[in-house]
Design an enzyme around this catalytic site. Structure first.
Site: not given
Length: 211
Positions: A18-21
């Protein structure tokens, strides 16, 4: 048609990214847990493509016949080109399969598959890599001809054209060694080292001395 059996000692490793968002792993983990994975590696990455240390460590531990399991292609690549490079440079040399659980590419893709369908992605990746090498070679030869016609000497070795340098820089950012890059792009290792060093910005070692 039934799928060919995997080697008895082969393993399946799941990879969730997953991204850091603030995206949640839950949906990926649910699918991976149902896909008979021995272990599942979870990774949260930044916006920098090369910041995937857990993926690299996972690949380094895998052997021929093992299978990397992901929910979608964008878990390991952010573009079609990056996916093809991943298949050609990371999985194919190791003999590692890729199992995509959802989407149009869903299924098990094998670098040494027995049917066209299960090795198609790897064939496309190999074709793209061959085309890249041929284009670089063609442009390099054109650059050599132009340099000779202009009587140019000195400066950056003409074997490392802007196209070659851009490809080398992108591959180095993905963690490839200069030795392997030079081999795949068909240029001398020392020549490529010099070109990349010339291309790098000078290191900042401290504040400028006061006058």
């Amino acid at each position: 048609m039934t799928e060919p059996a995997e080697p008895s000692n082969a393993i399946r490793l799941g990879y969730a990214r997953v991204s850091t968002r603030g995206q949640d792993h839950a949906a990926q983990l649910e699918l991976l847990n149902a896909a008979d994975c021995r272990d599942i590696v979870e990774e949260t990455i930044s916006t920098r493509r090369k910041d995937r240390p857990k993926l690299q460590a996972t690949l380094a531990s895998m052997k021929a016949g093992d299978t990397l399991v992901i929910t979608k292609p964008d878990r390991v690549a952010r573009s079609v080109k990056e996916l093809l490079v991943f298949l050609e440079d990371e999985l194919a040399p190791r003999g590692v399969n890729l199992h995509i659980l959802t989407g149009i590419c869903a299924g098990i893709h094998r670098p040494n598959g027995q049917t066209m369908s299960d090795k198609m992605l790897f064939l496309v990746a190999a074709m793209a890599a061959e085309m890249e090498r041929d284009l670089i070679s063609e442009r390099t030869n054109e650059g050599l001809d132009a340099a000779r016609a202009a009587g140019r000497v000195g400066g950056r070795p003409v074997m490392v054209t802007d196209d070659v340098l851009a490809a080398a820089r992108a591959r180095r950012e993905r963690g490839q060694s200069v030795t392997r890059i030079a081999l795949e792009l068909g240029v001398g290792r020392s020549t490529l080292y010099r070109a990349l060093e010339d291309d790098d910005p000078p290191a900042v070692t401290g504040a400028a001395p006061s006058r």
